[in-house]
Design a protein around this motif. Structure first.
Motif, short mmCIF file in Angstrom:
data_model
loop_
_atom_site.label_atom_id
_atom_site.label_comp_id
_atom_site.label_asym_id
_atom_site.label_seq_id
_atom_site.Cartn_x
_atom_site.Cartn_y
_atom_site.Cartn_z
N THR A 1 78.62 12.48 0.66
CA THR A 1 78.04 11.88 -0.54
C THR A 1 76.62 12.40 -0.78
OG1 THR A 1 79.33 9.86 -0.15
CG2 THR A 1 77.44 9.68 -1.64
N ALA A 2 75.84 12.53 0.29
CA ALA A 2 74.48 13.04 0.15
C ALA A 2 74.49 14.50 -0.32
CB ALA A 2 73.74 12.92 1.48
N LEU A 3 75.44 15.27 0.18
CA LEU A 3 75.52 16.67 -0.22
C LEU A 3 75.84 16.81 -1.71
CD1 LEU A 3 77.41 18.23 2.83
CD2 LEU A 3 75.08 18.74 2.11
N MET B 1 70.13 24.95 -7.98
CA MET B 1 69.50 25.37 -6.73
C MET B 1 69.74 26.85 -6.43
SD MET B 1 71.99 23.49 -3.97
CE MET B 1 73.77 23.72 -3.99
N TRP C 1 76.74 25.50 0.52
CA TRP C 1 76.93 24.12 0.08
C TRP C 1 78.41 23.76 0.02
CZ3 TRP C 1 78.38 22.25 -5.06
CH2 TRP C 1 78.20 20.88 -5.22
N ALA D 1 70.16 15.92 -8.02
CA ALA D 1 68.76 15.48 -8.12
C ALA D 1 67.83 16.68 -8.32
CB ALA D 1 68.37 14.71 -6.86
N TYR D 2 68.06 17.75 -7.57
CA TYR D 2 67.23 18.94 -7.72
C TYR D 2 67.37 19.52 -9.13
CZ TYR D 2 65.42 23.66 -7.21
OH TYR D 2 64.71 24.82 -7.39
N ALA E 1 74.95 14.54 -3.98
CA ALA E 1 73.83 13.99 -4.75
C ALA E 1 72.61 14.90 -4.77
CB ALA E 1 73.44 12.62 -4.19
N ILE E 2 72.34 15.61 -3.67
CA ILE E 2 71.10 16.37 -3.55
C ILE E 2 70.96 17.45 -4.63
CG2 ILE E 2 69.87 18.03 -2.09
CD1 ILE E 2 70.73 16.32 0.32
N PRO E 3 71.97 18.31 -4.85
CA PRO E 3 71.79 19.34 -5.90
C PRO E 3 71.68 18.75 -7.30
CG PRO E 3 74.03 19.39 -5.02
CD PRO E 3 73.24 18.51 -4.13
#
Length: 543
Positions: free
Chosen positions: A203-205, A158, A170, A211-212, A207-209
């Motif tokens: 947890t979402a933080l 990212m 982040w 996935a990107y 996972a997001i990068p």
């Protein structure tokens, strides 16, 4: 018996804060245990939430961050030049100051407006401090939080959106959510409500990068073309490299280059590198561009001597039908080094392109790290070298640490980045690997291939997704032919630069002034709890 003494937040002791400072150091290259940075700031934040703003706290925080600075940058003391090493030691004392200022100002906001407002100010102030550190001409960016993730290829894709400062944001958000997940009372709602939300956000933080990054690498750009380059790493120790006479040095580089050119013409060059995980097909075609590392061409003492050297290299490249991109020490007209030693700042670290039948093109280093780059007169103009159909941006020395500087070349049209370095000056130390890993972010930010050429450090090819293919290792005397893909197009970061830093700096300035000013001159507008608490303290004295 139940004690009425308030409980301190977990991990808020000085010992835990010291542990947090060490975790941040361990997360940076060369160890690069990057997940430690996700929680490394939590003890420092817990301590910050407990301590009132004071000179004692500022001294304590400076001591903690100085520990991180020394663990990360101790290699500055290894320079062969005693004066440069001593100045490098002074640098270690300056590195923590921007972060100390950010924590101190945010502590005032927290004291007046509460924890959440303080955390918001802390995020803005840290990003603003890092932006100023990267933007100033005199800057030492080794404690930029985003660089703790330089080894985390899966998480840093990212960077093509917001550069290293997006990675810093982040890391801050991960630490904030981890801090808010700590127990702060015995209330069930606090235990299972707010903390549960914080852990879910954490947890979402994470996972997001990922996935990107998976999506971005799966849609890797198709190269616009390929450029075959020859890398020459002399593998000479810094002392021997500086002691060699100009004639011996250039003769050795030319001899190694001729061997490589002959091997390439026979189609027996070393196997090609990989790009974006795909093998580049071998091509026995001849090399079109040779790359020599930083300071390959010394200043010859006089302008006439320099002209003679350049004429010789121009003839040499014409006879072989190739182009040569070489690091050089250059001087402005009129400087006669034969009459006196050069004064600091008189010589520039430059890159010079020789090409048959064309004028010599020169670029002077524009950005340098104080005391790390030994000297140098600073250039004022960005220059793109056109070679073998590619527009090449060249970074000299530690210029590649500054993302916004490199991305401006890409915005100007560069489709390949070459870094000419002498990072072996500090021995086989942390600095060698930090420079290599930090430069990886330049490839991701711009989605360009990066070629690193060193005297005796680590020469490498970095793909646009951050994979590093080592061309020559520490002190290896190596020549290698590499087919390098070139790319077009501009990432969001290339188009907009350090937009996160600019916004953070503006908002930090406004928020700090407004928060502190309103709490002093119009406290009723920012809350009543503080006013009531003051009245409760004053009433007994009025009776």
């Amino acid at each position: 018996m139940v004690s009425n003494k308030p409980q301190h937040p977990p991990f808020s002791s000085f010992g835990w804060s010291l542990s947090g400072a060490l975790l941040i150091a361990l997360s940076l290259p060369p160890l690069g245990v990057y997940p430690l940075a996700w929680v490394g700031l939590v003890p420092l934040i817990a301590r910050w939430a407990l301590r009132r703003p004071s000179l004692d706290y500022v001294r304590e925080l400076y001591a903690l961050l100085l520990t991180t600075s020394c663990c990360v940058g101790f290699w500055l003391l290894f320079n062969p030049s005693a004066s440069t090493a001593a100045l490098g030691g002074i640098t270690l004392f300056l590195v923590p100051i921007p972060l100390v200022v950010a924590f101190a100002i945010s502590g005032v906001v927290r004291e007046r407006l509460g924890l959440i407002a303080g955390l918001f100010a802390l995020a803005l102030n840290i990003l603003a401090a890092e932006f100023v550190t990267l933007a100033l001409g005199v800057s030492i960016p080794w404690l930029v939080l985003g660089y703790t993730q330089a080894d985390a290829v899966e998480f840093i894709q990212m960077a093509d959106i917001g550069g290293v400062l997006l990675l810093s944001l982040w890391v801050l958000l991960l630490n904030f959510t981890a801090f808010l997940a700590l127990p702060r009372s015995d209330k069930p709602g606090d235990r299972y409500g707010e903390r549960g939300v914080s852990m879910a956000i954490f947890t979402a933080l994470v996972a997001i990068p990922v996935a990107y990054g998976g999506i971005r690498t799966a849609q890797a750009d198709v190269p616009a073309a390929f450029t075959r380059v020859g890398i020459v790493q002399p593998g000479v120790s810094p002392m021997d490299w500086d002691r060699q006479s100009p004639t011996v040095k250039i003769d050795d580089l030319a001899s190694q280059s001729d061997d490589l050119l002959q091997a390439s013409a026979r189609g027996s060059s070393a196997p090609d590198s990989t790009t974006n995980g795909r093998a580049v097909a071998e091509n026995p075609s001849e090399i079109h561009l040779l790359i020599w590392p930083q300071t390959s061409l010394p200043f010859m003492g006089t302008n006439e001597g320099e002209a003679q050297l350049y004429d010789r290299l121009q003839r040499w490249t014409s006879q072989r039908g190739i182009m040569l991109l070489a690091g050089a020490e250059t001087a402005p007209k009129g400087l006669e080094r034969s009459y006196r030693p050069p004064r600091p700042g008189e010589l520039a670290n430059s890159a010079v392109l020789f090409q048959p039948g064309e004028e010599i093109v020169r670029y002077d280093q524009m950005r340098s790290v104080p005391f790390a780059d030994r000297k140098a007169a600073q250039g004022t103009d960005r220059v793109l070298f056109h070679a073998d159909g590619a527009d090449i941006a060249t970074a000299v020395g530690f210029e590649s640490v500054f993302g916004n500087h490199i991305r401006q070349f890409t915005r100007d049209g560069a489709d390949l980045i070459v870094v000419l370095s002498r990072n072996d000056l500090w021995g086989r130390s942390a600095g060698l690997y930090q420079h290599l890993q930090f430069t990886r972010l330049r490839a991701i930010e711009s989605r360009r291939s990066v070629v690193i050429s060193t005297v005796g450090g680590i020469s490498a090819l970095i793909s646009p997704t951050g994979e590093i293919d080592e061309i020559a290792g520490w002190r290896d005397s190596e020549t290698r032919s590499v087919q390098v893909p070139t790319y077009r197009g501009q990432t969001f970061y290339v188009r907009h630069g350090d937009w996160i830093g600019r916004w953070a700096f503006g908002f930090a300035l406004l928020f700090n002034i407004a928060a502190i000013g309103l709490s002093i001159f119009a406290p009723e507008l920012v809350g009543t709890k503080r006013i009531q608490a003051k009245r409760m303290v004053r009433r007994p004295s009025m009776v």
